[in-house]
Design an enzyme around this catalytic site. Sequence first.
Site, mmCIF file in Angstrom:
data_model
loop_
_atom_site.group_PDB
_atom_site.id
_atom_site.type_symbol
_atom_site.label_atom_id
_atom_site.label_comp_id
_atom_site.label_asym_id
_atom_site.label_seq_id
_atom_site.Cartn_x
_atom_site.Cartn_y
_atom_site.Cartn_z
ATOM 1 N N SER A 278 77.226 50.979 65.697
ATOM 2 C CA SER A 278 76.279 50.520 64.806
ATOM 3 C C SER A 278 77.009 49.650 63.511
ATOM 4 O O SER A 278 76.222 49.066 62.812
ATOM 5 C CB SER A 278 75.589 51.701 64.228
ATOM 6 O OG SER A 278 76.441 52.554 63.654
ATOM 7 N N TYR B 289 83.933 47.590 64.166
ATOM 8 C CA TYR B 289 84.487 47.348 65.208
ATOM 9 C C TYR B 289 83.440 47.566 66.609
ATOM 10 O O TYR B 289 83.512 46.659 67.357
ATOM 11 C CB TYR B 289 85.860 47.851 65.654
ATOM 12 C CG TYR B 289 86.853 46.995 64.929
ATOM 13 C CD1 TYR B 289 87.268 45.737 65.206
ATOM 14 C CD2 TYR B 289 87.601 47.927 64.074
ATOM 15 C CE1 TYR B 289 88.248 45.116 64.629
ATOM 16 C CE2 TYR B 289 88.719 47.301 63.219
ATOM 17 C CZ TYR B 289 89.057 45.806 63.522
ATOM 18 O OH TYR B 289 90.287 45.341 62.989
ATOM 19 N N TYR C 86 99.465 57.629 57.657
ATOM 20 C CA TYR C 86 98.736 57.303 59.090
ATOM 21 C C TYR C 86 99.266 57.778 60.309
ATOM 22 O O TYR C 86 99.053 58.508 61.094
ATOM 23 C CB TYR C 86 98.259 55.667 58.756
ATOM 24 C CG TYR C 86 97.146 55.419 59.886
ATOM 25 C CD1 TYR C 86 95.799 55.462 59.249
ATOM 26 C CD2 TYR C 86 97.204 55.006 61.145
ATOM 27 C CE1 TYR C 86 94.786 55.497 60.133
ATOM 28 C CE2 TYR C 86 96.147 54.898 62.000
ATOM 29 C CZ TYR C 86 94.671 55.066 61.370
ATOM 30 O OH TYR C 86 93.904 54.586 62.368
ATOM 31 N N THR D 262 86.371 48.944 56.259
ATOM 32 C CA THR D 262 85.365 49.716 57.143
ATOM 33 C C THR D 262 85.095 50.964 56.237
ATOM 34 O O THR D 262 85.809 51.372 55.456
ATOM 35 C CB THR D 262 85.944 50.003 58.580
ATOM 36 O OG1 THR D 262 86.971 51.169 58.438
ATOM 37 C CG2 THR D 262 86.276 48.746 59.390
#
Length: 391
Positions: free
Chosen positions: A49, A52, A233, A271
């Site tokens: 939705s 990416y 990360y 994002t």
Amino acid sequence: MIIKPKTRGFICTTAHPAGCRKNVENQINYVKNNKKEAPYKKVLVIGASMGYGLAARISAAYNSQASTIGIIFDKPGTETRPGTAGWYNTAAFEEFAHADGLYAKTLNGDAFSQEIKQQTIDLIKKDLGKVDMVIYSLAAPKRKTSDGTVYSSVLKTTGSDYTNKTIDLKNNQITEITIEPATEQEIHDTVKVMGGEDWKDWIKELSAAGVLEDNALTVAFSYIGPQLTHPMYMNGSIGKAKEHLYKTADEISDEFTGVRAFVSVNKALVTQSSAAIPIVPLYISILYKIMKQHSNHEGCIEQMLRLFTDKVNGRIVSDESGLIRLDDLEMLPQIQKEVMDIWNTVSNENIMENADIKGYWDDFFALFGFGLDGVDYEADVSPVYNIASID
């Protein structure tokens, strides 16, 4: 109603249906204008939705004229309250796809659940018979397993604290942040949510049901990034989950006959997920500035179209570790040198000239349908925008 953006922390709590529609239309037009022939014609996108996942679905449909099934977990709008951006994106995608004669259906529910897996299998059997590609693009903060246990992921380091610059998105000011190490339990739980276990469960269920074509391809998404972001990360709790994801790709390829599994390492972009990670928004803002100067900046749709046309078209283009590298332009030595030169000198006094703050916020609000050309944001709009295959 007139819908305006409302933000809380790193999320926007409203979404604009007409703006989301325009965002989807823009991505479709990009693919139409840059498409190449590609082999995959029946594609399942798990997490379809936004970001990416949405771009992968659009690329499959409009580059390859593929039939697509999308799995989402979103809320529709009501007469008094806007729905989620993912709902509006999906409604728009189906509207355009159906108008262009493309098969597109969507299931809305928890992709971690056995119920949604079975509904997906039933739909594939009924309408497509089998699928030849499975995109796994889930980025959920929590996962409920079949035994009822709920696991939550964390954004932490492992081993020791990590202190560096970040940007306070409330006021665009640079601050210093210290990220604490995760406990062993938090690492375990993060791997449960963001590792490869559910991806493998999906492939196991699809394979057992006989709905995967011979030589089917499945791709999950990841990020590695520069040394700057590694402590929180790649070497952090998320990184432990991604290590599990990489191992899972090998396991899927080894254990399921006729299935090829790969992880695509994508570029850092704005994002919902990346906005939540400390340090990363400031890095992205500087990266945008540099890559736009070099004319090699890409958004989600450019990345996903390149995946379909350049990286998995006929043969798989991967590195020595078997990873598909869509972050290849981001990680060019010259790009990273220029980013780090700015990182070492950026301050509140020079941030506006050394980082693309406007570009960051433009992309952030576009995720929720705001700030797009051609949309009248002063006009009344109905929050109700139905997804055709769900209505």
